[in-house]
Design an enzyme around this catalytic site. Structure first.
Site, PDB file in Angstrom:
ATOM      1  N   GLU A 144       0.848  -1.195   0.000  1.00  0.00           N
ATOM      2  CA  GLU A 144       0.000   0.000   0.000  1.00  0.00           C
ATOM      3  C   GLU A 144       0.880   1.241   0.000  1.00  0.00           C
ATOM      4  OE1 GLU A 144      -2.896   0.615   3.068  1.00  0.00           O
ATOM      5  OE2 GLU A 144      -3.687  -1.429   2.944  1.00  0.00           O
ATOM      6  N   GLU A 195     -13.662   5.532  -1.232  1.00  0.00           N
ATOM      7  CA  GLU A 195     -14.572   4.641  -0.510  1.00  0.00           C
ATOM      8  C   GLU A 195     -15.366   5.446   0.518  1.00  0.00           C
ATOM      9  OE1 GLU A 195     -12.586   0.721   0.470  1.00  0.00           O
ATOM     10  OE2 GLU A 195     -10.870   1.826  -0.318  1.00  0.00           O
ATOM     11  N   LYS A 243     -15.724   4.560   4.580  1.00  0.00           N
ATOM     12  CA  LYS A 243     -14.588   4.446   5.500  1.00  0.00           C
ATOM     13  C   LYS A 243     -14.739   5.497   6.597  1.00  0.00           C
ATOM     14  CE  LYS A 243     -10.677   2.832   4.348  1.00  0.00           C
ATOM     15  NZ  LYS A 243      -9.300   2.594   3.868  1.00  0.00           N
ATOM     16  N   GLU A 278      -9.337   9.581   4.552  1.00  0.00           N
ATOM     17  CA  GLU A 278      -9.586   8.139   4.453  1.00  0.00           C
ATOM     18  C   GLU A 278     -10.545   7.794   3.319  1.00  0.00           C
ATOM     19  OE1 GLU A 278      -8.392   5.314   6.123  1.00  0.00           O
ATOM     20  OE2 GLU A 278      -6.833   6.755   6.671  1.00  0.00           O
TER      21      GLU A 278
END
Length: 460
Positions: free
Chosen positions: A265, A319, A322, A328
């Site tokens: 990541e 997303e 999250k 985030e």
């Protein structure tokens, strides 16, 4: 081909990510799904292929996703979640069943090349550290039972917080309380199975916490003076290389200088809260664009120049479910409607070389750190209308500009009008978490929406 061998495949003539350099690394992408507005897995596979992406990492073993990836030519890393670690560590029959149901069932049609056992386990509040290595060993034994151990590797993504020290890189060291119980046994397992250590590395976090000491150019792969390691004299031209070499040094310090690393990541958020220094679409584009060029044209790190840099970008999509700070929910390369969040030149030739040739968006004071809320054009008209009615009614949004004859009436479409209303509601509520959802009918963007000549308010 193993996850940890260079990718030399060119899956399409679309000139996006050419894996053609024998001395280059590979680029993959994380496909996270903590959202309620993402495209169907079949559409996602089409998107990946259209972008030339031939490696993807998942955070579970979702059946619909693994089925969609079958016969796609895309190599897959699947994950055994942290909540399964205690069961996997305790009982070989559990991992036998898990491997049979979640791995063997989909191979060879779906090309699963590695399993991430847990994710950043050492910082898991459920305190699952003690289960990690036993779980890895049981999964390995289960793979062997089904004759899959030769084709599928096992590792576990490590957060950089596992390091006690990372500066200078040559002084990298693991936290003492982790070394004997888990670090050494895990590295010994990786050595015996010829697997790589998975590492999650985010220069963004280091920069945001130390913006007074770390230059933004150094963090974003731009031209900078560099930093010389006082311990060994090696010069670092970017922060990611320094972070990776701190991990290499930490492994060497406990007797493991032969384990290779894959960055599972890394990324940069395109939007963030006011206190998240450096978050923004221009910086995200610069980081990921610079990273692609670094990986596809460069060699290894200063400490391991012969080892190509293999990286999985985080993440494929924004997303919306999250939790945590705004950043985030804004690491995605794509919005849920499959439009790019910003332009990343996914080829070595077009990636930015220096500021004079940079093709990423220029940082604009009027947009940095700002976000807007727009309608999800892929949702049903009923959902859009329901959300529009709520925003303009009970929600208290200012919908006067989308009335007939007003400034934002054109274009006269439900999506455009809903976007204006959703954004008005979102800005009115200080862009708080959960105020841009409308039952999955909306999502956050970090670039000003464009519907005709209408200007969307930002709340500032």
């Amino acid at each position: 081909m193993s996850l940890f061998v260079l990718s030399l495949l060119m899956l399409s003539s679309f000139s996006v990510i050419p894996f053609t350099h024998a001395d280059s690394g590979m680029i993959g992408v994380n496909y996270g799904r903590i959202a309620n507005n993402l495209p169907a897995p079949e559409k996602v596979v089409e998107l990946l292929k259209s972008q030339g992406v031939n490696r993807v990492k998942l955070y579970d073993t979702d059946s619909s996703v693994l089925t969609a990836l079958a016969n796609s030519g895309i190599k897959v890393v699947v994950s055994l979640p942290n909540e399964n670690l205690s069961a996997a560590a305790a009982d070989q029959s559990y991992t036998d069943a898990w491997v049979q149901d979640n791995v063997k069932k989909y191979t060879p049609a779906t090309d699963i090349e590695a399993i991430a056992v847990g994710n950043e386990v050492f910082v898991d509040p459920r305190n699952t550290t003690a289960y990690l290595v036993p779980a890895m060993k049981n999964v390995q034994s289960s793979l062997a039972k089904f004759s899959l151990d030769g084709a599928i590797k096992i590792s576990s993504p490590l957060a950089l917080s596992a390091l006690a020290n990372s500066y200078p890189p040559s002084a990298g060291s693991f936290k003492p309380d982790l070394i004997e119980p888990v670090i050494k046994p895990m590295l010994d397992f990786l050595r015996k199975t010829s697997s790589h250590l998975m590492v999650n590395a985010y220069p963004f976090f280091a920069y945001a916490a130390n913006a007074d000491k770390i230059s933004l150019e150094y963090a974003l792969f731009k031209e900078n003076a560099g930093n010389v390691d006082s311990g060994n004299g090696l010069k670092y031209e970017n922060l990611l290389d320094a972070q990776i070499d701190a991990v290499f040094a930490a492994m060497s310090a406990v007797g493991f200088n032969d384990i290779k690393v894959v960055v599972t990541e890394t990324g940069w958020p395109s939007a963030g809260d006011g206190n998240e220094i450096g978050a923004g679409s221009a910086n995200a584009a610069a980081y990921n664009g610079g990273l692609v060029k670094r990986v596809l044209t460069g060699n290894g790190t200063p400490l391991k120049p012969e080892e190509p840099l293999n990286v999985y970008l985080f993440a494929l999509f924004n997303e919306n479910q999250k939790t945590g700070p705004t950043s985030e929910r804004n690491y995605g390369l794509f919005y849920p409607n499959e439009n790019k969040v910003y332009d990343v030149p996914f080829s070595a030739k077009s990636a930015p070389v220096d500021d004079s040739k940079e093709k990423v968006p220029v940082k604009s004071p009027s947009h940095v750190g700002q976000t807007w809320c727009v309608a999800n054009g892929k949702t049903t008209k009923e959902k859009l209308q329901e959300g529009l009615d709520y925003a303009c009614g009970e929600g208290g949004a200012d919908c006067r500009p989308i009335q007939k004859g007003a400034t934002c009436y054109d274009p006269e479409s439900l999506e455009a009008h809903a976007s204006y209303a959703f954004n008005s509601y979102y800005q009115k509520n200080a862009r708080s978490v959960g105020t841009c959802d409308f039952g999955g009918a909306a999502y956050v963007v970090s670039q000003p929406p464009k519907y005709g000549k209408c200007e969307f308010p930002t709340g500032h």
